[in-house]
Scaffold this motif. Structure first.
Motif, mmCIF file in Angstrom:
data_model
loop_
_atom_site.group_PDB
_atom_site.id
_atom_site.type_symbol
_atom_site.label_atom_id
_atom_site.label_comp_id
_atom_site.label_asym_id
_atom_site.label_seq_id
_atom_site.Cartn_x
_atom_site.Cartn_y
_atom_site.Cartn_z
ATOM 1 N N SER A 91 0.815 -1.214 0.000
ATOM 2 C CA SER A 91 0.000 0.000 0.000
ATOM 3 C C SER A 91 0.848 1.263 0.000
ATOM 4 O O SER A 91 0.355 2.330 -0.321
ATOM 5 C CB SER A 91 -0.913 0.013 1.214
ATOM 6 N N LEU A 92 2.106 1.131 0.353
ATOM 7 C CA LEU A 92 2.969 2.294 0.440
ATOM 8 C C LEU A 92 3.600 2.583 -0.915
ATOM 9 O O LEU A 92 3.841 1.676 -1.701
ATOM 10 C CB LEU A 92 4.063 2.042 1.483
ATOM 11 N N PRO A 93 3.887 3.847 -1.177
ATOM 12 C CA PRO A 93 4.541 4.153 -2.447
ATOM 13 C C PRO A 93 5.908 3.502 -2.500
ATOM 14 O O PRO A 93 6.599 3.441 -1.479
ATOM 15 C CB PRO A 93 4.651 5.682 -2.444
ATOM 16 N N PRO A 94 6.317 3.008 -3.657
ATOM 17 C CA PRO A 94 7.603 2.320 -3.742
ATOM 18 C C PRO A 94 8.755 3.262 -3.432
ATOM 19 O O PRO A 94 8.728 4.424 -3.811
ATOM 20 C CB PRO A 94 7.674 1.820 -5.179
ATOM 21 N N SER A 95 9.759 2.726 -2.719
ATOM 22 C CA SER A 95 10.911 3.548 -2.371
ATOM 23 C C SER A 95 11.931 3.552 -3.499
ATOM 24 O O SER A 95 12.864 4.315 -3.489
ATOM 25 C CB SER A 95 11.544 3.032 -1.075
ATOM 26 N N GLU A 111 -8.747 -0.535 -3.628
ATOM 27 C CA GLU A 111 -9.515 -0.583 -2.381
ATOM 28 C C GLU A 111 -8.653 -1.076 -1.220
ATOM 29 O O GLU A 111 -8.696 -0.516 -0.126
ATOM 30 C CB GLU A 111 -10.713 -1.514 -2.563
ATOM 31 N N GLU A 112 -7.862 -2.115 -1.467
ATOM 32 C CA GLU A 112 -6.993 -2.641 -0.417
ATOM 33 C C GLU A 112 -5.951 -1.607 -0.004
ATOM 34 O O GLU A 112 -5.689 -1.409 1.175
ATOM 35 C CB GLU A 112 -6.297 -3.923 -0.881
ATOM 36 N N ALA A 114 -6.139 1.625 -0.255
ATOM 37 C CA ALA A 114 -6.801 2.710 0.465
ATOM 38 C C ALA A 114 -7.094 2.300 1.904
ATOM 39 O O ALA A 114 -6.914 3.094 2.836
ATOM 40 C CB ALA A 114 -8.086 3.108 -0.247
ATOM 41 N N ALA A 115 -7.530 1.069 2.085
ATOM 42 C CA ALA A 115 -7.836 0.579 3.434
ATOM 43 C C ALA A 115 -6.579 0.554 4.298
ATOM 44 O O ALA A 115 -6.605 0.960 5.468
ATOM 45 C CB ALA A 115 -8.460 -0.814 3.355
ATOM 46 N N VAL A 116 -5.472 0.089 3.732
ATOM 47 C CA VAL A 116 -4.227 0.029 4.491
ATOM 48 C C VAL A 116 -3.717 1.434 4.798
ATOM 49 O O VAL A 116 -3.282 1.718 5.909
ATOM 50 C CB VAL A 116 -3.161 -0.810 3.752
ATOM 51 N N ARG A 117 -3.788 2.336 3.818
ATOM 52 C CA ARG A 117 -3.356 3.725 4.063
ATOM 53 C C ARG A 117 -4.174 4.356 5.183
ATOM 54 O O ARG A 117 -3.628 5.042 6.047
ATOM 55 C CB ARG A 117 -3.496 4.558 2.789
ATOM 56 N N THR A 118 -5.472 4.114 5.165
ATOM 57 C CA THR A 118 -6.332 4.668 6.213
ATOM 58 C C THR A 118 -5.961 4.096 7.571
ATOM 59 O O THR A 118 -5.838 4.830 8.553
ATOM 60 C CB THR A 118 -7.823 4.378 5.905
ATOM 61 N N ALA A 119 -5.764 2.777 7.625
ATOM 62 C CA ALA A 119 -5.381 2.139 8.886
ATOM 63 C C ALA A 119 -4.027 2.658 9.363
ATOM 64 O O ALA A 119 -3.847 2.929 10.559
ATOM 65 C CB ALA A 119 -5.358 0.625 8.719
ATOM 66 N N LEU A 120 -3.076 2.810 8.445
ATOM 67 C CA LEU A 120 -1.752 3.340 8.811
ATOM 68 C C LEU A 120 -1.851 4.775 9.316
ATOM 69 O O LEU A 120 -1.148 5.153 10.262
ATOM 70 C CB LEU A 120 -0.795 3.288 7.621
ATOM 71 N N SER A 121 -2.708 5.556 8.706
ATOM 72 C CA SER A 121 -2.824 6.965 9.101
ATOM 73 C C SER A 121 -3.348 7.105 10.521
ATOM 74 O O SER A 121 -3.121 8.128 11.167
ATOM 75 C CB SER A 121 -3.721 7.723 8.123
ATOM 76 N N ARG A 122 -4.028 6.105 11.016
ATOM 77 C CA ARG A 122 -4.589 6.154 12.372
ATOM 78 C C ARG A 122 -3.573 5.762 13.442
ATOM 79 O O ARG A 122 -3.828 5.918 14.623
ATOM 80 C CB ARG A 122 -5.809 5.262 12.460
ATOM 81 N N LEU A 123 -2.434 5.223 13.008
ATOM 82 C CA LEU A 123 -1.374 4.877 13.962
ATOM 83 C C LEU A 123 -0.682 6.142 14.445
ATOM 84 O O LEU A 123 -0.646 7.147 13.736
ATOM 85 C CB LEU A 123 -0.330 3.971 13.299
ATOM 86 N N SER A 124 -0.077 6.055 15.622
ATOM 87 C CA SER A 124 0.735 7.185 16.072
ATOM 88 C C SER A 124 1.912 7.331 15.120
ATOM 89 O O SER A 124 2.285 6.384 14.412
ATOM 90 C CB SER A 124 1.239 6.941 17.498
ATOM 91 N N GLU A 170 -10.799 -1.550 11.648
ATOM 92 C CA GLU A 170 -12.018 -1.910 10.919
ATOM 93 C C GLU A 170 -11.748 -2.064 9.426
ATOM 94 O O GLU A 170 -12.258 -2.981 8.777
ATOM 95 C CB GLU A 170 -13.107 -0.847 11.158
ATOM 96 N N GLU A 171 -10.903 -1.178 8.862
ATOM 97 C CA GLU A 171 -10.604 -1.229 7.430
ATOM 98 C C GLU A 171 -9.983 -2.559 7.036
ATOM 99 O O GLU A 171 -10.351 -3.170 6.038
ATOM 100 C CB GLU A 171 -9.636 -0.094 7.038
#
Length: 177
Positions: A91-95, A111-112, A114-124, A170-171
């Protein structure tokens, strides 16, 4: 010695006596040396905790049943974590412009990602940084700890907590269904 203590002692002895056989059995089920050790440890703990419920004449079979249950549980967790790691990484942009990364990214649906990016964004921020460094950049925990100027134990704890939060998000739960 009371009956429960005697049974517990027999279970402990059986764990030692059948260690090699149980580990060989677990190796056949799990096919991963590291998981075998973990499953065996969990088996011993569960067996000792439940020792009062065993028929003394059936300890060996009972021990193998506990081992099988632990192996199945670990295999489920391991598969779930592998899928989660793959989804996070993809889900992350390639380095870099590595063709393998590009090919793998195309396999993951929008969709996958986006779900992972959303979940990652909620982490500290700290948790997210450790996840990205470890999964996308492939850094070792020692390197991450050094570069973040944090103790190794802290970085390991952050990764474990981040993965737990991601697993419970949830995502990502919706992706698993």
């Amino acid at each position: 010695m009371d009956h429960d203590a005697e049974i517990r002692n027999r279970v402990e002895q059986a764990c030692v006596e059948f260690e090699r056989d149980v580990k060989a059995f677990l190796g056949g089920v799990l096919r991963d040396v590291h998981l075998v050790d973990e499953a065996f440890q969990k088996t011993v703990v569960k067996a000792i905790e439940a020792s009062a419920s065993v028929d003394p004449g059936k300890i060996r079979g009972w021990l193998f049943q506990i081992a099988l249950n632990e192996a199945r549980g670990l295999r489920r967790v391991s598969l779930r974590q592998s899928r989660l790691h793959k989804a996070v990484w993809e889900s992350l942009p390639p380095s870099s412009s590595d063709e393998t990364q590009d090919a793998l990214l195309k396999l993951v649906s929008l969709e996958e990602r986006a779900a992972v990016r959303t979940a990652l964004s909620r982490l500290s921020e700290d948790y997210r940084e450790v996840v990205i460094r470890r999964i996308q950049n492939g850094q070792t925990f020692a390197v991450i700890a050094e570069e973040m100027n944090k103790p190794l134990g802290t970085v390991l704890t952050w990764m474990r907590r981040a993965l737990n939060e991601l697993r419970e998000s949830e995502e990502l739960r919706q992706l698993d269904e």
